[in-house]
Design a protein around this motif. Structure first.
Motif, PDB file in Angstrom:
ATOM      1  N   ALA A  13     -24.792 -26.545 -32.902  1.00 58.66           N
ATOM      2  CA  ALA A  13     -24.616 -25.888 -31.609  1.00 58.66           C
ATOM      3  C   ALA A  13     -24.019 -26.879 -30.611  1.00 58.66           C
ATOM      4  CB  ALA A  13     -25.950 -25.365 -31.103  1.00 58.66           C
ATOM      5  N   GLY A  14     -23.051 -26.391 -29.840  1.00 60.13           N
ATOM      6  CA  GLY A  14     -22.350 -27.245 -28.894  1.00 60.13           C
ATOM      7  C   GLY A  14     -21.088 -27.859 -29.448  1.00 60.13           C
ATOM      8  N   GLY A  15     -20.892 -27.742 -30.738  1.00 56.08           N
ATOM      9  CA  GLY A  15     -19.720 -28.311 -31.383  1.00 56.08           C
ATOM     10  C   GLY A  15     -18.513 -27.408 -31.307  1.00 56.08           C
ATOM     11  N   SER A  16     -17.451 -27.827 -31.985  1.00 55.22           N
ATOM     12  CA  SER A  16     -16.182 -27.105 -31.948  1.00 55.22           C
ATOM     13  C   SER A  16     -15.618 -26.920 -33.346  1.00 55.22           C
ATOM     14  CB  SER A  16     -15.156 -27.884 -31.107  1.00 55.22           C
ATOM     15  OG  SER A  16     -15.574 -28.024 -29.773  1.00 55.22           O
ATOM     16  N   LEU A  17     -14.843 -25.872 -33.495  1.00 59.10           N
ATOM     17  CA  LEU A  17     -14.076 -25.615 -34.705  1.00 59.10           C
ATOM     18  C   LEU A  17     -12.756 -24.987 -34.299  1.00 59.10           C
ATOM     19  CD1 LEU A  17     -16.589 -24.015 -37.273  1.00 59.10           C
ATOM     20  CD2 LEU A  17     -15.438 -26.227 -37.493  1.00 59.10           C
ATOM     21  N   LYS A  18     -11.737 -25.201 -35.122  1.00 60.91           N
ATOM     22  CA  LYS A  18     -10.457 -24.540 -34.885  1.00 60.91           C
ATOM     23  C   LYS A  18     -10.070 -23.771 -36.134  1.00 60.91           C
ATOM     24  CE  LYS A  18      -5.773 -25.267 -33.134  1.00 60.91           C
ATOM     25  NZ  LYS A  18      -4.817 -26.272 -32.598  1.00 60.91           N
ATOM     26  N   LEU A  19      -9.960 -22.472 -35.987  1.00 53.46           N
ATOM     27  CA  LEU A  19      -9.553 -21.614 -37.090  1.00 53.46           C
ATOM     28  C   LEU A  19      -8.040 -21.426 -37.070  1.00 53.46           C
ATOM     29  CD1 LEU A  19     -12.277 -18.811 -36.922  1.00 53.46           C
ATOM     30  CD2 LEU A  19     -12.401 -21.072 -37.987  1.00 53.46           C
ATOM     31  N   LYS A  75       5.668 -21.519 -36.742  1.00 53.23           N
ATOM     32  CA  LYS A  75       4.867 -21.864 -37.918  1.00 53.23           C
ATOM     33  C   LYS A  75       4.187 -20.649 -38.529  1.00 53.23           C
ATOM     34  CE  LYS A  75       3.852 -26.594 -36.412  1.00 53.23           C
ATOM     35  NZ  LYS A  75       2.785 -27.595 -36.117  1.00 53.23           N
ATOM     36  N   ASN A  76       4.448 -19.470 -37.963  1.00 45.80           N
ATOM     37  CA  ASN A  76       3.832 -18.242 -38.472  1.00 45.80           C
ATOM     38  C   ASN A  76       2.310 -18.357 -38.538  1.00 45.80           C
ATOM     39  OD1 ASN A  76       6.387 -17.033 -38.837  1.00 45.80           O
ATOM     40  ND2 ASN A  76       6.580 -17.985 -40.844  1.00 45.80           N
ATOM     41  N   THR A  77       1.728 -18.902 -37.494  1.00 44.57           N
ATOM     42  CA  THR A  77       0.299 -19.176 -37.500  1.00 44.57           C
ATOM     43  C   THR A  77      -0.324 -18.823 -36.152  1.00 44.57           C
ATOM     44  OG1 THR A  77       0.620 -20.994 -39.081  1.00 44.57           O
ATOM     45  CG2 THR A  77      -1.457 -20.951 -37.880  1.00 44.57           C
ATOM     46  N   VAL A  78      -1.524 -18.275 -36.235  1.00 37.77           N
ATOM     47  CA  VAL A  78      -2.328 -18.011 -35.050  1.00 37.77           C
ATOM     48  C   VAL A  78      -3.579 -18.877 -35.140  1.00 37.77           C
ATOM     49  CG1 VAL A  78      -3.667 -16.272 -33.816  1.00 37.77           C
ATOM     50  CG2 VAL A  78      -1.486 -15.669 -34.837  1.00 37.77           C
ATOM     51  N   TYR A  79      -4.019 -19.369 -34.004  1.00 42.27           N
ATOM     52  CA  TYR A  79      -5.162 -20.275 -33.967  1.00 42.27           C
ATOM     53  C   TYR A  79      -6.281 -19.703 -33.103  1.00 42.27           C
ATOM     54  CZ  TYR A  79      -1.489 -23.482 -35.488  1.00 42.27           C
ATOM     55  OH  TYR A  79      -0.442 -24.069 -36.162  1.00 42.27           O
ATOM     56  N   LEU A  80      -7.498 -20.144 -33.411  1.00 41.47           N
ATOM     57  CA  LEU A  80      -8.646 -19.837 -32.572  1.00 41.47           C
ATOM     58  C   LEU A  80      -9.430 -21.123 -32.373  1.00 41.47           C
ATOM     59  CD1 LEU A  80     -10.390 -17.827 -31.054  1.00 41.47           C
ATOM     60  CD2 LEU A  80     -11.639 -17.389 -33.171  1.00 41.47           C
ATOM     61  N   GLN A  81      -9.320 -21.676 -31.180  1.00 46.93           N
ATOM     62  CA  GLN A  81     -10.094 -22.862 -30.823  1.00 46.93           C
ATOM     63  C   GLN A  81     -11.442 -22.410 -30.282  1.00 46.93           C
ATOM     64  OE1 GLN A  81      -9.340 -26.299 -31.071  1.00 46.93           O
ATOM     65  NE2 GLN A  81     -11.523 -26.451 -30.542  1.00 46.93           N
ATOM     66  N   MET A  82     -12.503 -22.860 -30.920  1.00 46.54           N
ATOM     67  CA  MET A  82     -13.846 -22.449 -30.537  1.00 46.54           C
ATOM     68  C   MET A  82     -14.627 -23.667 -30.068  1.00 46.54           C
ATOM     69  SD  MET A  82     -14.700 -19.715 -33.572  1.00 46.54           S
ATOM     70  CE  MET A  82     -14.816 -20.984 -34.838  1.00 46.54           C
ATOM     71  N   ASN A  83     -15.018 -23.663 -28.804  1.00 42.52           N
ATOM     72  CA  ASN A  83     -15.786 -24.763 -28.236  1.00 42.52           C
ATOM     73  C   ASN A  83     -17.166 -24.272 -27.813  1.00 42.52           C
ATOM     74  OD1 ASN A  83     -13.487 -26.439 -28.472  1.00 42.52           O
ATOM     75  ND2 ASN A  83     -12.746 -25.805 -26.459  1.00 42.52           N
ATOM     76  N   SER A  84     -18.055 -25.220 -27.571  1.00 46.95           N
ATOM     77  CA  SER A  84     -19.419 -24.888 -27.123  1.00 46.95           C
ATOM     78  C   SER A  84     -20.036 -23.804 -27.996  1.00 46.95           C
ATOM     79  CB  SER A  84     -19.388 -24.436 -25.656  1.00 46.95           C
ATOM     80  OG  SER A  84     -18.832 -25.426 -24.833  1.00 46.95           O
TER      81      SER A  84
END
Length: 123
Positions: A13-19, A75-84
């Motif tokens: 919890a509180g961390g980040s991931l990028k999909l 790049k034919n790519t979509v991203y999801l930056q997830m923080n907190s």
């Protein structure tokens, strides 16, 4: 058309991931793309969506201010930056593409779906 989602994992919890969601075709040909998630025992729910040029984005209230969607059509790519990240963000995350129409929050408006990538947030 294939959508390949990746980047999920286990985080505190509180961390980040990028999909990432890589499309087999040109993402510029999709009028909108989105991310949805499905927690165990629950229906799939809207997270965020983005228009073809990135000019319009929508977010579920539960992720506003923490998640950011973006797309790189070169790049034919979509991203999801997830923080907190919170434990309640734990779910299988799906990317989706729409070939016509505006960015939408409705599952039924999307024509193509990826296989999902699992995100687990520990407390």
């Amino acid at each position: 058309v294939q959508l390949q989602a990746s980047g999920g994992g286990l985080v505190q919890a509180g961390g980040s991931l990028k999909l990432s969601c890589a499309a087999s075709g040109r993402t510029a040909s999709y009028s909108a793309m989105g991310w949805f998630r499905q927690a165990p025992g629950q229906e799939r729910k809207f997270v965020t969506s983005i228009s073809w040029n990135g000019g319009t984005t929508y977010y579920a209230d539960s992720v506003k201010g923490r998640f950011t969607i973006s797309r790189d059509n070169a790049k034919n790519t979509v991203y999801l930056q997830m923080n907190s990240l919170k434990p309640e963000d734990t779910a299988l995350y799906y990317c989706a593409a729409r070939v016509i129409g505006w960015a939408s929050m409705d599952n039924d408006d999307y024509h193509y779906w990826g296989q999902g990538t699992e995100v687990t947030v520990s407390s």
